[in-house]
Design an enzyme around this catalytic site. Sequence first.
Site, mmCIF file in Angstrom:
data_model
loop_
_atom_site.group_PDB
_atom_site.id
_atom_site.type_symbol
_atom_site.label_atom_id
_atom_site.label_comp_id
_atom_site.label_asym_id
_atom_site.label_seq_id
_atom_site.Cartn_x
_atom_site.Cartn_y
_atom_site.Cartn_z
ATOM 1 N N LYS A 40 0.838 -1.203 0.000
ATOM 2 C CA LYS A 40 0.000 0.000 0.000
ATOM 3 C C LYS A 40 0.872 1.253 0.000
ATOM 4 O O LYS A 40 2.082 1.164 0.274
ATOM 5 C CB LYS A 40 -0.896 -0.014 1.232
ATOM 6 C CG LYS A 40 -0.125 0.130 2.534
ATOM 7 C CD LYS A 40 -1.018 -0.128 3.730
ATOM 8 C CE LYS A 40 -0.273 0.088 5.032
ATOM 9 N NZ LYS A 40 -1.017 -0.420 6.188
ATOM 10 N N TYR A 268 15.112 31.583 5.108
ATOM 11 C CA TYR A 268 13.923 32.251 5.631
ATOM 12 C C TYR A 268 14.093 32.619 7.095
ATOM 13 O O TYR A 268 14.673 31.852 7.861
ATOM 14 C CB TYR A 268 12.694 31.349 5.472
ATOM 15 C CG TYR A 268 12.253 31.247 4.032
ATOM 16 C CD1 TYR A 268 11.777 32.366 3.346
ATOM 17 C CD2 TYR A 268 12.331 30.032 3.354
ATOM 18 C CE1 TYR A 268 11.391 32.273 2.029
ATOM 19 C CE2 TYR A 268 11.937 29.938 2.036
ATOM 20 C CZ TYR A 268 11.473 31.060 1.374
ATOM 21 O OH TYR A 268 11.099 30.978 0.071
#
Length: 388
Positions: A40, A268
């Site tokens: 999955k 940043y």
Amino acid sequence: MTEGAPGGCWAEIDLDKVGHNYREAGRLLAPGARIMAVVKADAYGLGAEQTAQALAEAGCGDFAVTTVAEGLALRRSGLRGNILVLGPTLPPEWPAAAESPLALAAVGLAHLRQLAQWAAGHSPVRLHLEVETGMGRTGLLPEQAAAAWALIRDTPELRPEGVYTHFARGARRDLAYTERQHARYEEFLRAYRAAGGTVPARHVCNSSVFLERPAYHYEYVRLGTLLSGQWPFTRPFPSPGLTLRDPWQGKARVLHVWDAPAGARAGYHSLYRARRPTRLAVIGAGYAHGLGVTPELYPKNLLDFLKITAKQAALLAGCRLGGEKPRWQGQEVKIAGLIGMQLTILDMGTNDCRVGDEVLIPLRRVQTGYNVERCYTKDGRVVEFRRI
Ligand SMILES: *Cc1c(COP(=O)(O)O)cnc(C)c1O
């Protein structure tokens, strides 16, 4: 250097190691049990098609996914063998699933009744009954076993192939809850048999309980984490001679370098400040690819909670505590300041790092986006790229 690797970042996956993990897990199987490979979530990020193919080559014939779409994609890739859809499915998905064929999970009595009505006089449906024993998510209750059997008995199109349950606390040290779940599962089996049903293949184990409880192996064990090369516990576990190999490695390329003077700020919020003249390298990887993205953390105790909180607090000072660091030519290097969307700055110190160099980066496989190319190797050679 990875020949043909794209710029920016990519994940390298060694398919030989997938086969190795499958064979290693196989050595611990109780007699009569087989591995159902859970592929999955794109095989936990490794790539569902390539991973399933490598497992099939290693001898695996049984696979499980969560959604019909995942199962159909595996079939389209040419995968033979059994594919079970573990998650709940809706009626519009059933025709394609039945035709493929995929085995479907009956996740409740109403769901099973609907499936029976749809299948009757229509098309055979391969079926696994999920038993709800304590996960609190999906499944038939043990009290519904007789009603479930009655529906199956009266609907020849329903082809029961398995009865399973899923453990909620299998990775815990204390397995009392797991044992209670197992007792509920057995209750279902007893009631199903008492009503006249024949119990098909039984499967309850995920990776952690597979290691802990050989008595629960039954006909199948459903393994995902172990096959993907990861240990299912964060705690030490006496490994019964099991050697896992991690097939996964995130990589990025240096796209730009600049020599920052002492005192220069970067990134940043200007969180990074060079203490001395430092070479900064910009790599083409960031949040958008899964760098620095972690799943919701669940503190297991007070100490754990304090550790998580301390890490967060350190970030305020621009300091990234714990976790795996990027590596350049075998050396650990620091992330300078905050990770960006698609570009991240590395503090290379006085290292002579150049544009084009490769850096190993800690990308979490499940969080690594589909926008990251996968590069597959076998016998040490690149065999395939999954381009974006
Ligand atoms: C994901 C999953 C597994 C595999 O679990 P691992 O711990 O990764 O081995 C097994 N069964 C079900 C129902 C699952 O959803």
